[in-house]
Design a protein around this motif. Structure first.
Motif, PDB file in Angstrom:
ATOM      1  N   PHE A   6       0.659  -1.128  -0.226  1.00 28.45           N
ATOM      2  CA  PHE A   6      -0.031   0.018   0.139  1.00 28.45           C
ATOM      3  C   PHE A   6       0.966   1.210   0.041  1.00 28.45           C
ATOM      4  O   PHE A   6       0.442   2.345  -0.555  1.00 28.45           O
ATOM      5  N   SER A   7       2.089   1.099   0.759  1.00 24.59           N
ATOM      6  CA  SER A   7       2.963   2.506   0.587  1.00 24.59           C
ATOM      7  C   SER A   7       3.510   2.541  -0.735  1.00 24.59           C
ATOM      8  O   SER A   7       3.342   3.757  -1.194  1.00 24.59           O
ATOM      9  N   ASP A   8       3.885   1.544  -1.607  1.00 21.08           N
ATOM     10  CA  ASP A   8       4.325   1.905  -2.840  1.00 21.08           C
ATOM     11  C   ASP A   8       3.196   2.335  -3.756  1.00 21.08           C
ATOM     12  O   ASP A   8       3.399   3.034  -4.648  1.00 21.08           O
ATOM     13  N   PHE A   9       1.801   1.704  -3.417  1.00 23.57           N
ATOM     14  CA  PHE A   9       0.693   2.434  -4.063  1.00 23.57           C
ATOM     15  C   PHE A   9       0.585   3.869  -3.965  1.00 23.57           C
ATOM     16  O   PHE A   9       0.370   4.697  -5.068  1.00 23.57           O
ATOM     17  N   PHE A  10       0.744   4.175  -2.706  1.00 24.60           N
ATOM     18  CA  PHE A  10       0.396   5.719  -2.529  1.00 24.60           C
ATOM     19  C   PHE A  10       1.637   6.569  -2.963  1.00 24.60           C
ATOM     20  O   PHE A  10       1.248   7.585  -3.653  1.00 24.60           O
ATOM     21  N   MET A  36      -7.440 -19.809  -8.778  1.00 17.13           N
ATOM     22  CA  MET A  36      -8.157 -18.860  -9.741  1.00 17.13           C
ATOM     23  C   MET A  36      -7.863 -17.475  -9.323  1.00 17.13           C
ATOM     24  O   MET A  36      -6.987 -17.082  -8.358  1.00 17.13           O
ATOM     25  N   ARG A  37      -7.939 -16.566 -10.099  1.00 20.64           N
ATOM     26  CA  ARG A  37      -7.832 -15.176 -10.016  1.00 20.64           C
ATOM     27  C   ARG A  37      -8.621 -14.593  -8.686  1.00 20.64           C
ATOM     28  O   ARG A  37      -9.760 -14.755  -8.624  1.00 20.64           O
ATOM     29  N   GLY A  38      -7.923 -13.690  -8.016  1.00 24.68           N
ATOM     30  CA  GLY A  38      -8.838 -13.043  -6.790  1.00 24.68           C
ATOM     31  C   GLY A  38      -9.657 -11.973  -7.264  1.00 24.68           C
ATOM     32  O   GLY A  38      -9.509 -11.449  -8.425  1.00 24.68           O
ATOM     33  N   ASP A  39     -10.392 -11.541  -6.254  1.00 26.25           N
ATOM     34  CA  ASP A  39     -11.354 -10.450  -6.919  1.00 26.25           C
ATOM     35  C   ASP A  39     -10.710  -9.098  -6.762  1.00 26.25           C
ATOM     36  O   ASP A  39      -9.741  -8.898  -5.965  1.00 26.25           O
ATOM     37  N   ASP A  40     -11.223  -7.992  -7.635  1.00 23.99           N
ATOM     38  CA  ASP A  40     -10.830  -6.722  -7.408  1.00 23.99           C
ATOM     39  C   ASP A  40     -11.612  -6.053  -6.511  1.00 23.99           C
ATOM     40  O   ASP A  40     -12.732  -6.268  -5.854  1.00 23.99           O
ATOM     41  N   HIS A  41     -10.765  -4.964  -5.695  1.00 23.77           N
ATOM     42  CA  HIS A  41     -11.341  -4.373  -4.682  1.00 23.77           C
ATOM     43  C   HIS A  41     -11.446  -2.981  -4.868  1.00 23.77           C
ATOM     44  O   HIS A  41     -10.535  -2.460  -5.832  1.00 23.77           O
ATOM     45  N   GLU A  42     -12.405  -2.038  -4.327  1.00 27.14           N
ATOM     46  CA  GLU A  42     -12.285  -0.670  -4.677  1.00 27.14           C
ATOM     47  C   GLU A  42     -12.774  -0.090  -3.376  1.00 27.14           C
ATOM     48  O   GLU A  42     -13.582  -0.552  -2.762  1.00 27.14           O
ATOM     49  N   ARG A  95      -5.317   2.373 -10.778  1.00 26.36           N
ATOM     50  CA  ARG A  95      -5.365   0.721 -10.555  1.00 26.36           C
ATOM     51  C   ARG A  95      -4.011   0.237 -10.152  1.00 26.36           C
ATOM     52  O   ARG A  95      -2.960   0.598 -10.476  1.00 26.36           O
ATOM     53  N   LEU A  96      -4.267  -0.420  -8.961  1.00 24.49           N
ATOM     54  CA  LEU A  96      -2.916  -1.023  -8.486  1.00 24.49           C
ATOM     55  C   LEU A  96      -3.099  -2.693  -8.885  1.00 24.49           C
ATOM     56  O   LEU A  96      -3.790  -3.465  -8.042  1.00 24.49           O
ATOM     57  N   ARG A  97      -2.147  -3.203  -9.414  1.00 22.73           N
ATOM     58  CA  ARG A  97      -2.331  -4.732 -10.104  1.00 22.73           C
ATOM     59  C   ARG A  97      -1.660  -5.391  -8.979  1.00 22.73           C
ATOM     60  O   ARG A  97      -1.023  -5.113  -8.319  1.00 22.73           O
ATOM     61  N   GLY A  98      -2.603  -6.226  -8.590  1.00 21.43           N
ATOM     62  CA  GLY A  98      -2.084  -7.367  -7.741  1.00 21.43           C
ATOM     63  C   GLY A  98      -2.349  -7.333  -6.580  1.00 21.43           C
ATOM     64  O   GLY A  98      -1.808  -7.974  -5.529  1.00 21.43           O
ATOM     65  N   GLY A 106      -3.140 -20.111  -4.775  1.00 25.77           N
ATOM     66  CA  GLY A 106      -1.920 -19.480  -5.506  1.00 25.77           C
ATOM     67  C   GLY A 106      -2.261 -18.952  -6.591  1.00 25.77           C
ATOM     68  O   GLY A 106      -1.363 -18.582  -7.605  1.00 25.77           O
ATOM     69  N   GLY A 107      -3.416 -18.578  -6.921  1.00 27.54           N
ATOM     70  CA  GLY A 107      -3.744 -17.722  -8.335  1.00 27.54           C
ATOM     71  C   GLY A 107      -3.344 -16.396  -7.981  1.00 27.54           C
ATOM     72  O   GLY A 107      -2.891 -15.826  -7.047  1.00 27.54           O
ATOM     73  N   ASP A 108      -3.581 -15.687  -9.205  1.00 24.40           N
ATOM     74  CA  ASP A 108      -3.119 -14.346  -9.306  1.00 24.40           C
ATOM     75  C   ASP A 108      -4.134 -13.396  -8.367  1.00 24.40           C
ATOM     76  O   ASP A 108      -5.217 -13.607  -8.249  1.00 24.40           O
ATOM     77  N   ALA A 109      -3.560 -12.603  -7.747  1.00 20.83           N
ATOM     78  CA  ALA A 109      -4.268 -11.728  -6.873  1.00 20.83           C
ATOM     79  C   ALA A 109      -4.955 -10.528  -7.720  1.00 20.83           C
ATOM     80  O   ALA A 109      -4.472 -10.299  -8.865  1.00 20.83           O
ATOM     81  N   GLY A 110      -6.172 -10.012  -7.282  1.00 19.76           N
ATOM     82  CA  GLY A 110      -7.110  -9.082  -8.127  1.00 19.76           C
ATOM     83  C   GLY A 110      -6.437  -7.949  -7.798  1.00 19.76           C
ATOM     84  O   GLY A 110      -5.167  -7.502  -7.281  1.00 19.76           O
ATOM     85  N   ASP A 111      -6.933  -6.819  -8.317  1.00 15.89           N
ATOM     86  CA  ASP A 111      -6.534  -5.502  -8.369  1.00 15.89           C
ATOM     87  C   ASP A 111      -7.208  -4.608  -7.340  1.00 15.89           C
ATOM     88  O   ASP A 111      -8.373  -4.828  -7.121  1.00 15.89           O
ATOM     89  N   LEU A 112      -6.547  -3.683  -6.768  1.00 15.91           N
ATOM     90  CA  LEU A 112      -7.126  -2.806  -6.023  1.00 15.91           C
ATOM     91  C   LEU A 112      -7.320  -1.383  -6.481  1.00 15.91           C
ATOM     92  O   LEU A 112      -6.400  -0.774  -7.275  1.00 15.91           O
ATOM     93  N   TYR A 113      -8.578  -0.825  -6.596  1.00 14.07           N
ATOM     94  CA  TYR A 113      -8.914   0.465  -7.036  1.00 14.07           C
ATOM     95  C   TYR A 113      -9.221   1.752  -5.912  1.00 14.07           C
ATOM     96  O   TYR A 113     -10.067   1.411  -5.169  1.00 14.07           O
ATOM     97  N   LEU A 114      -8.508   2.561  -5.813  1.00 18.84           N
ATOM     98  CA  LEU A 114      -8.545   3.469  -4.754  1.00 18.84           C
ATOM     99  C   LEU A 114      -8.985   4.864  -5.376  1.00 18.84           C
ATOM    100  O   LEU A 114      -8.229   5.365  -6.310  1.00 18.84           O
TER     101      LEU A 114
END
Length: 221
Positions: A6-10, A36-42, A95-98, A106-114
């Motif tokens: 999260f620090s890198d994202f901000f 399976m791929r994780g959910d996206d969050h916002e 958009r913050l990938r992963g 072990g699937g790919d993480a979803g993305d975070l939208y802030l």
């Protein structure tokens, strides 16, 4: 999710001004045998104009939903404590990938939208890093010119009204807007000429005298 993510994202969003610490609950272990791929969050961060001007800290809680190894949906809460940089503005959505929900098995993480949401203010209107406010003045201040003291987010400031200032005219006070790097935006005072709602006898006499003496006819110009 590690706090440094999260620090890198901000940092990518606000040029290194954000810092965040994260605490998570309800994250399952890795599933086996499938992925399976994780959910996206916002999430939206509500920021007041004063917090944007001065900087501050906000706490954001995100609801999470992940699939446990037994196939059940497990819900949790992720809490972020965010240091808001001075001068943050409305509407930034990145958009913050992963960095969304973990990928089961072990699937790919979803993305975070802030998304940053600047709250409305009872006095100031926001246009980028500039601010605008209404400034009430008397007819004689507008006609004769005056130095008017006013409150700003940064403290008291003085605006100079030139003689003949008109209602609706905008006057600029440099450097009294929101911070933007090493500078500030400007504050614009929109003039509103106000007349007394009730006149004393002497005030009425003076206005009547002015009406007789003045050649000003605004509806004939």
């Amino acid at each position: 999710m590690p706090p440094t993510a999260f620090s890198d994202f901000f940092e990518s969003l606000f040029g290194g001004g954000f810092e965040a610490d994260a605490e998570s609950e309800g994250w399952p272990g890795e599933a086996s045998g499938w992925a399976m791929r994780g959910d996206d969050h916002e999430a939206a961060i509500d920021v007041s104009l004063e917090e944007s001007f001065n900087g501050g800290r906000k706490t954001v809680s995100l609801q999470t939903a992940t699939m446990a190894p037994d196939g059940r949906i497990r819900r949790g809460v992720k809490t972020l404590t965010v240091t808001i940089p001075r001068g943050v503005i409305d509407g930034q959505r990145v958009r913050l990938r992963g960095q969304g929900g973990e990928g089961p098995g072990g699937g790919d993480a979803g993305d975070l939208y802030l998304r940053v949401r600047l709250l409305p203010h009872p006095v100031y209107r926001v246009a980028g890093h500039d601010l605008e406010m209404d400034l009430a003045v008397t007819p004689w201040e507008a006609a004769l010119g005056a130095r008017v003291e006013m409150e700003t987010l940064g403290g008291k400031a003085t605006v100079v009204l030139p003689p003949g200032t008109q209602s609706g005219q905008r006057l600029r006070i440099r450097g009294q807007g929101l911070p933007e790097g090493n500078r500030h935006g400007d504050l614009y005072a929109r003039i509103q000429v106000k007349v007394p709602p009730r006149l004393t006898r002497r005030e009425r006499e003076l206005f009547q005298s002015l009406a007789r003496e003045s050649a000003f006819r605004p509806r004939m110009e």
